[in-house]
Design a protein around this motif. Structure first.
Motif, PDB file in Angstrom:
ATOM      1  N   VAL A  58      80.369  -9.271  -2.594  1.00 53.62           N
ATOM      2  CA  VAL A  58      81.012  -7.959  -2.584  1.00 53.62           C
ATOM      3  C   VAL A  58      81.556  -7.604  -3.966  1.00 53.62           C
ATOM      4  N   GLY A  59      82.176  -8.594  -4.635  1.00 53.73           N
ATOM      5  CA  GLY A  59      82.688  -8.341  -5.976  1.00 53.73           C
ATOM      6  C   GLY A  59      81.582  -7.986  -6.951  1.00 53.73           C
ATOM      7  N   PHE A  60      80.482  -8.724  -6.878  1.00 53.33           N
ATOM      8  CA  PHE A  60      79.329  -8.442  -7.741  1.00 53.33           C
ATOM      9  C   PHE A  60      78.720  -7.086  -7.392  1.00 53.33           C
ATOM     10  N   GLY A  61      78.613  -6.817  -6.092  1.00 52.46           N
ATOM     11  CA  GLY A  61      77.980  -5.576  -5.653  1.00 52.46           C
ATOM     12  C   GLY A  61      78.747  -4.342  -6.072  1.00 52.46           C
ATOM     13  N   THR A  62      80.078  -4.389  -5.966  1.00 57.80           N
ATOM     14  CA  THR A  62      80.847  -3.218  -6.346  1.00 57.80           C
ATOM     15  C   THR A  62      80.886  -3.019  -7.862  1.00 57.80           C
ATOM     16  N   SER A  63      80.551  -4.074  -8.622  1.00 58.43           N
ATOM     17  CA  SER A  63      80.459  -3.938 -10.080  1.00 58.43           C
ATOM     18  C   SER A  63      79.037  -3.630 -10.538  1.00 58.43           C
ATOM     19  N   ALA A  64      78.097  -3.641  -9.605  1.00 56.59           N
ATOM     20  CA  ALA A  64      76.701  -3.383  -9.964  1.00 56.59           C
ATOM     21  C   ALA A  64      76.496  -2.041 -10.667  1.00 56.59           C
ATOM     22  N   PRO A  65      77.158  -0.959 -10.212  1.00 59.40           N
ATOM     23  CA  PRO A  65      76.977   0.316 -10.927  1.00 59.40           C
ATOM     24  C   PRO A  65      77.383   0.225 -12.388  1.00 59.40           C
ATOM     25  N   GLU A  66      78.537  -0.412 -12.670  1.00 58.66           N
ATOM     26  CA  GLU A  66      78.975  -0.558 -14.055  1.00 58.66           C
ATOM     27  C   GLU A  66      77.985  -1.395 -14.853  1.00 58.66           C
ATOM     28  N   MET A  67      77.477  -2.468 -14.254  1.00 58.30           N
ATOM     29  CA  MET A  67      76.544  -3.344 -14.950  1.00 58.30           C
ATOM     30  C   MET A  67      75.262  -2.611 -15.332  1.00 58.30           C
TER      31      MET A  67
ATOM     32  N   ASN B  91      82.802   2.557 -20.376  1.00 55.92           N
ATOM     33  CA  ASN B  91      82.607   2.466 -18.924  1.00 55.92           C
ATOM     34  C   ASN B  91      83.327   1.245 -18.362  1.00 55.92           C
ATOM     35  N   ALA B  92      83.216   0.103 -19.038  1.00 51.50           N
ATOM     36  CA  ALA B  92      83.840  -1.129 -18.545  1.00 51.50           C
ATOM     37  C   ALA B  92      85.358  -1.037 -18.573  1.00 51.50           C
ATOM     38  N   LEU B  93      85.921  -0.653 -19.721  1.00 57.74           N
ATOM     39  CA  LEU B  93      87.380  -0.565 -19.831  1.00 57.74           C
ATOM     40  C   LEU B  93      87.930   0.548 -18.936  1.00 57.74           C
ATOM     41  N   GLY B  94      87.239   1.687 -18.951  1.00 61.55           N
ATOM     42  CA  GLY B  94      87.687   2.821 -18.135  1.00 61.55           C
ATOM     43  C   GLY B  94      87.640   2.504 -16.654  1.00 61.55           C
TER      44      GLY B  94
ATOM     45  N   GLY C 167      88.178  -8.591  -8.245  1.00 62.42           N
ATOM     46  CA  GLY C 167      86.868  -9.156  -8.543  1.00 62.42           C
ATOM     47  C   GLY C 167      86.048  -8.252  -9.434  1.00 62.42           C
ATOM     48  N   SER C 168      86.078  -6.961  -9.147  1.00 59.00           N
ATOM     49  CA  SER C 168      85.329  -6.000  -9.949  1.00 59.00           C
ATOM     50  C   SER C 168      85.821  -5.972 -11.389  1.00 59.00           C
ATOM     51  N   ASN C 169      87.143  -6.021 -11.587  1.00 61.82           N
ATOM     52  CA  ASN C 169      87.683  -5.981 -12.945  1.00 61.82           C
ATOM     53  C   ASN C 169      87.294  -7.208 -13.760  1.00 61.82           C
ATOM     54  N   MET C 170      87.272  -8.381 -13.116  1.00 58.98           N
ATOM     55  CA  MET C 170      86.838  -9.588 -13.833  1.00 58.98           C
ATOM     56  C   MET C 170      85.365  -9.478 -14.204  1.00 58.98           C
ATOM     57  N   PHE C 171      84.548  -9.007 -13.271  1.00 59.97           N
ATOM     58  CA  PHE C 171      83.122  -8.856 -13.537  1.00 59.97           C
ATOM     59  C   PHE C 171      82.877  -7.810 -14.621  1.00 59.97           C
ATOM     60  N   ASN C 172      83.675  -6.747 -14.639  1.00 57.63           N
ATOM     61  CA  ASN C 172      83.484  -5.686 -15.630  1.00 57.63           C
ATOM     62  C   ASN C 172      83.661  -6.207 -17.049  1.00 57.63           C
ATOM     63  N   ILE C 173      84.687  -7.031 -17.250  1.00 63.70           N
ATOM     64  CA  ILE C 173      84.937  -7.555 -18.596  1.00 63.70           C
ATOM     65  C   ILE C 173      83.889  -8.598 -18.982  1.00 63.70           C
ATOM     66  N   LEU C 174      83.663  -9.548 -18.097  1.00 64.82           N
ATOM     67  CA  LEU C 174      82.778 -10.662 -18.432  1.00 64.82           C
ATOM     68  C   LEU C 174      81.303 -10.286 -18.407  1.00 64.82           C
ATOM     69  N   ALA C 175      80.870  -9.638 -17.320  1.00 65.36           N
ATOM     70  CA  ALA C 175      79.441  -9.346 -17.168  1.00 65.36           C
ATOM     71  C   ALA C 175      79.046  -8.011 -17.790  1.00 65.36           C
ATOM     72  N   VAL C 176      79.791  -6.956 -17.495  1.00 67.79           N
ATOM     73  CA  VAL C 176      79.412  -5.622 -17.992  1.00 67.79           C
ATOM     74  C   VAL C 176      79.469  -5.570 -19.512  1.00 67.79           C
ATOM     75  N   ILE C 177      80.610  -5.953 -20.085  1.00 69.82           N
ATOM     76  CA  ILE C 177      80.721  -5.941 -21.549  1.00 69.82           C
ATOM     77  C   ILE C 177      79.814  -7.011 -22.155  1.00 69.82           C
ATOM     78  N   GLY C 178      79.709  -8.160 -21.484  1.00 68.09           N
ATOM     79  CA  GLY C 178      78.861  -9.236 -21.995  1.00 68.09           C
ATOM     80  C   GLY C 178      77.399  -8.836 -22.087  1.00 68.09           C
TER      81      GLY C 178
END
Length: 326
Positions: A45-54, A72-75, A244-255
């Motif tokens: 669920v955490g990964f899925g809700t961050s999928a749009p940002e990724m 997008n990630a920070l916002g 979960g989404s916020n952690m994924f946004n910083i690590l995966a989206v920005i990464g």
């Protein structure tokens, strides 16, 4: 201009719908394959809700708009705490019971602090992108261990209820997983095209567009998931989605965006303004979730209103400083 605006609206609509179907399909498939419900709640669920940002940030980086990806990630992290938890708390005050969620919030704060350190030189290199992605995989490993050690956690019971409510066959789960993913990519491409077009038409920087319009749009799945969960009394899912989404946004989206297109000359205001706001909101989330002086951790309606005021104030400030942005 009309085409750009239409692309943004259509992109948002398809993005929200496809993200929801992607999460439902992924969760159902994982359940049929024997994955524990607690792990599904933490990871899928955490990964899925961050999928749009990724997806949006990856496409933006590939098309030469890394500032949009970073914005997008920070916002999105700012939207998640200030707007989504604010609205959710007004709909139904959130009580934090899950020990797993309470462990994740300090971890989120550490990740936010680490991202600030990486931004000190106003750049994000390929090596730093690899470090962020390595942190993402470490987070996944930690989530797996936490899921197996946290049997009996309140989050597990809430996730069991959700999986029963949205139960589907393995075949249906795989079909919706694939359809959701394909539409997620297509709608993200449409959204990026429209957002970049609007930015150029109005002379607004990709960074500001990413921090505002795109961040709000890609966070809509979290908004829907958290509000629905809170109304059902599933408080830990509501706040767990955001953390979960916020952690994924910083690590995966920005990464991911940094590996695709390393960023040099990042505007100083990203660290001095946007990161500071994200840090302050993360600290506020920590304080509200734990509670002090023998009080339980609870995000009340009053705190919800305060969070929304913070979101409005931040965006108003962005509006007043547009002329100084890239």
């Amino acid at each position: 201009m009309f085409l750009y605006l239409a692309a943004i609206i259509a992109g948002f609509a398809i993005l929200v719908w496809s993200a929801d179907k992607f999460v439902e399909g992924a969760a159902s498939t994982a359940k049929h394959l024997g994955m524990p419900s607690l792990l599904i709640g933490i990871l899928i669920v955490g990964f899925g809700t961050s999928a749009p940002e990724m997806v949006v940030s990856a496409i933006a980086a590939m098309e030469g708009n890394p500032a949009l990806a970073l914005g997008n990630a920070l916002g999105s992290n700012i939207v998640n705490i200030a707007l989504i938890l604010g609205v959710t708390a007004i709909v139904a005050p959130i009580t934090v019971n899950s020990n797993i969620v309470k462990k994740e919030i300090p971890l989120l704060l550490l990740i936010v602090l680490a991202s600030g350190y990486l931004l000190l030189d106003n750049s994000l290199t390929l090596i730093e992108g690899i470090v962020l992605i390595s942190g993402f995989f470490t987070l996944i490993a930690w989530s797996i261990v936490s899921a197996f050690r946290g049997r009996g956690d309140t989050l597990e019971a809430e996730m069991d209820s959700e999986l029963i409510e949205h139960e589907m066959s393995l075949k249906a789960g795989i079909i919706w997983l694939v359809i959701g993913l394909v539409l997620l990519i297509a709608s993200s491409r449409l959204l990026v095209w429209g957002a970049v077009g609007v930015a150029h038409e109005f002379g607004v920087s990709d960074l500001i567009i990413g921090l505002t319009i795109v961040a709000l749009g890609t966070s809509l799945p979290e908004l829907a998931a958290s509000v629905i969960a809170a109304r059902k009394g599933e408080h830990d899912i509501a706040i767990g989605n955001v953390v979960g989404s916020n952690m994924f946004n910083i690590l995966a989206v920005i990464g991911i965006a940094t590996i695709i297109a390393p960023m040099n000359g990042i505007p100083a205001e990203v660290l001095n303004r946007d990161w500071i706001v994200m840090l302050a909101l993360t600290i506020a989330l920590l304080v509200m979730s734990y509670g002090f002086r023998n009080k339980e951790g609870k995000i009340t309606r009053i705190k919800g209103f305060a969070l929304i005021i913070c979101y409005i104030a931040y965006n108003s400030y962005l509006g007043m400083t547009l002329s100084g942005s890239l």
